[in-house]
Motif scaffolding. Structure first.
Motif, short mmCIF file in Angstrom:
data_model
loop_
_atom_site.label_atom_id
_atom_site.label_comp_id
_atom_site.label_asym_id
_atom_site.label_seq_id
_atom_site.Cartn_x
_atom_site.Cartn_y
_atom_site.Cartn_z
N SER A 1 0.79 -1.23 0.00
CA SER A 1 0.00 0.00 0.00
C SER A 1 0.83 1.28 0.00
CB SER A 1 -0.98 0.01 1.17
OG SER A 1 -0.28 0.09 2.40
N GLN A 2 1.97 1.27 0.69
CA GLN A 2 2.71 2.53 0.78
C GLN A 2 4.16 2.44 0.32
OE1 GLN A 2 1.75 3.11 4.93
NE2 GLN A 2 3.82 2.60 5.57
N GLY A 3 4.62 1.25 -0.05
CA GLY A 3 5.99 1.08 -0.53
C GLY A 3 6.95 0.69 0.58
N TYR A 4 8.02 0.08 0.16
CA TYR A 4 9.04 -0.41 1.09
C TYR A 4 9.71 0.74 1.84
CZ TYR A 4 13.30 -2.87 2.57
OH TYR A 4 14.33 -3.40 3.29
N ASP A 5 10.19 1.74 1.10
CA ASP A 5 10.88 2.86 1.72
C ASP A 5 10.01 3.62 2.71
OD1 ASP A 5 13.39 2.54 0.58
OD2 ASP A 5 12.92 3.78 -1.15
N ALA A 6 8.75 3.77 2.39
CA ALA A 6 7.84 4.55 3.23
C ALA A 6 7.36 3.78 4.46
CB ALA A 6 6.65 5.03 2.41
N THR A 7 7.68 2.50 4.53
CA THR A 7 7.22 1.67 5.65
C THR A 7 8.34 1.52 6.67
OG1 THR A 7 5.76 0.43 4.18
CG2 THR A 7 6.30 -0.58 6.29
N SER A 8 8.04 1.90 7.89
CA SER A 8 9.05 1.76 8.96
C SER A 8 8.86 0.43 9.67
CB SER A 8 8.90 2.90 9.97
OG SER A 8 7.70 2.75 10.71
N VAL A 9 9.90 0.01 10.33
CA VAL A 9 9.83 -1.20 11.15
C VAL A 9 8.75 -1.02 12.22
CG1 VAL A 9 11.08 -2.61 12.83
CG2 VAL A 9 12.19 -1.96 10.70
N HIS B 1 13.46 -11.06 16.44
CA HIS B 1 13.69 -12.48 16.73
C HIS B 1 13.62 -13.30 15.43
CE1 HIS B 1 13.47 -16.40 18.67
NE2 HIS B 1 12.40 -16.65 17.95
N TYR B 2 12.72 -12.92 14.53
CA TYR B 2 12.51 -13.65 13.28
C TYR B 2 13.30 -13.07 12.11
CZ TYR B 2 8.79 -16.01 15.74
OH TYR B 2 8.08 -16.75 16.65
N PHE B 3 13.51 -11.75 12.11
CA PHE B 3 14.15 -11.09 10.97
C PHE B 3 15.19 -10.10 11.46
CE2 PHE B 3 9.73 -12.08 9.93
CZ PHE B 3 9.93 -12.94 8.85
N ARG B 4 16.40 -10.20 10.92
CA ARG B 4 17.47 -9.29 11.33
C ARG B 4 17.25 -7.88 10.82
NH1 ARG B 4 22.06 -12.95 8.91
NH2 ARG B 4 21.10 -11.87 7.22
N SER B 5 16.52 -7.78 9.69
CA SER B 5 16.33 -6.46 9.08
C SER B 5 15.08 -6.47 8.21
CB SER B 5 17.55 -6.13 8.21
OG SER B 5 17.59 -7.02 7.09
N LYS B 6 14.71 -5.31 7.77
CA LYS B 6 13.58 -5.17 6.85
C LYS B 6 13.91 -5.87 5.53
CE LYS B 6 12.20 -1.04 5.29
NZ LYS B 6 11.61 0.30 5.15
N ASP B 7 15.18 -5.84 5.12
CA ASP B 7 15.59 -6.54 3.90
C ASP B 7 15.38 -8.05 4.03
OD1 ASP B 7 16.37 -4.13 2.84
OD2 ASP B 7 18.52 -4.48 3.07
N ASP B 8 15.69 -8.60 5.21
CA ASP B 8 15.47 -10.03 5.44
C ASP B 8 13.98 -10.36 5.34
OD1 ASP B 8 18.14 -10.53 5.79
OD2 ASP B 8 18.03 -10.77 7.95
N LEU B 9 13.16 -9.47 5.83
CA LEU B 9 11.72 -9.65 5.75
C LEU B 9 11.25 -9.63 4.30
CD1 LEU B 9 8.95 -9.91 7.07
CD2 LEU B 9 9.05 -7.47 7.62
N LEU B 10 11.78 -8.71 3.53
CA LEU B 10 11.45 -8.64 2.10
C LEU B 10 11.84 -9.94 1.40
CD1 LEU B 10 10.51 -7.04 -0.40
CD2 LEU B 10 12.86 -6.17 -0.57
N PHE B 11 13.04 -10.42 1.67
CA PHE B 11 13.47 -11.66 1.04
C PHE B 11 12.61 -12.84 1.46
CE2 PHE B 11 16.02 -15.50 0.50
CZ PHE B 11 16.30 -15.39 -0.86
N GLU B 12 12.19 -12.88 2.71
CA GLU B 12 11.36 -13.98 3.19
C GLU B 12 10.01 -14.01 2.48
OE1 GLU B 12 10.46 -17.40 5.52
OE2 GLU B 12 12.28 -16.45 4.76
N ILE B 13 9.48 -12.84 2.16
CA ILE B 13 8.22 -12.77 1.40
C ILE B 13 8.40 -13.51 0.07
CG2 ILE B 13 6.70 -11.19 0.14
CD1 ILE B 13 7.25 -9.16 2.48
N TYR B 14 9.49 -13.23 -0.61
CA TYR B 14 9.77 -13.91 -1.87
C TYR B 14 10.06 -15.40 -1.66
CZ TYR B 14 12.25 -15.79 -5.77
OH TYR B 14 12.65 -16.62 -6.77
N ARG B 15 10.91 -15.71 -0.68
CA ARG B 15 11.33 -17.10 -0.46
C ARG B 15 10.14 -18.01 -0.23
NH1 ARG B 15 11.95 -20.90 2.79
NH2 ARG B 15 11.11 -19.80 4.58
N LEU B 16 9.19 -17.55 0.56
CA LEU B 16 8.00 -18.37 0.83
C LEU B 16 7.22 -18.64 -0.44
CD1 LEU B 16 6.81 -16.73 4.17
CD2 LEU B 16 7.78 -19.03 3.89
N LEU B 17 7.09 -17.64 -1.29
CA LEU B 17 6.35 -17.79 -2.54
C LEU B 17 7.07 -18.75 -3.49
CD1 LEU B 17 3.97 -16.92 -4.34
CD2 LEU B 17 5.39 -15.01 -5.10
#
Length: 190
Positions: free
Chosen positions: A19-27, A43-59
């Motif tokens: 809805s608002q983009g990666y850059d505009a979204t804060s942790v 605990h689950y993600f070291r960074s926002k980048d790791d979270l982004l990659f996990e979205i792709y990895r799951l798919l």
């Protein structure tokens, strides 16, 4: 399989990134939307980048597992192509926000993540390519168009779904999957 908390984080991130983009979204916004603490997120993600990659990895992991399952059925090449495309179109359409977020934000991945991404994408491409090549070698498919071109076109159509597919649109993922499968198979007709 992810935990409930991990899934809440992923779901919140997908909604916000879409809805608002990666850059505009804060942790902090992800934490608030997921109803968790920052400590839980980290605990689950070291960074926002790791979270982004996990979205792709799951798919891609789910899509690759489904392709492997379909190939394992030992169906004729035409049925295998149709089933792979149906699975891929349906999973992409049903998870259109995740796919759109990843396609739009792909450039943000570091070198190591891009290497992982390319390896998974290549494996998917090469596995699908082998099905088309076998169908052409066996005479089930025409060899007029090279197999790599067929696969690039088919996967290219699916990769563009996040740009135009809308879950509330006139076609369901299943209808769209059938039409794309028909289109590709018509182009492969012997």
């Amino acid at each position: 399989m992810s935990s409930t908390t991990e899934q809440k984080i992923i779901d919140a991130a997908v909604r916000l990134f879409a809805s608002q983009g990666y850059d505009a979204t804060s942790v902090q916004e992800i934490v608030n939307a997921a109803g968790i603490t920052k400590g839980a997120l980290y605990h689950y993600f070291r960074s926002k980048d790791d979270l982004l990659f996990e979205i792709y990895r799951l798919l891609i992991t789910a899509q690759a597992a489904d392709m492997d399952r379909i190939i394992g059925l030992g169906l004729p090449a035409g049925e295998t192509v149709r089933e792979i495309l149906a699975s891929l179109v349906s999973s992409t359409a049903e998870r259109v926000d995740e796919t759109a977020v990843f396609v739009r934000e792909l450039h943000r991945l570091g070198e190591e993540r891009m290497t992982d991404f390319r390896a998974e994408r290549r494996r998917y491409h090469e596995t699908f390519l082998a099905v088309v090549e076998k169908g052409q070698a066996d005479g089930e498919f025409s060899s007029l168009v090279p197999a790599d071109t067929v696969v690039r076109i088919a996967l290219g159509v699916v990769n563009q779904l996040p740009m135009w597919f809308r879950p509330d649109g006139s076609k369901t993922p299943g209808q769209l999957a059938g039409e794309i499968g028909d289109f590709v198979l018509a182009g492969l007709a012997a």
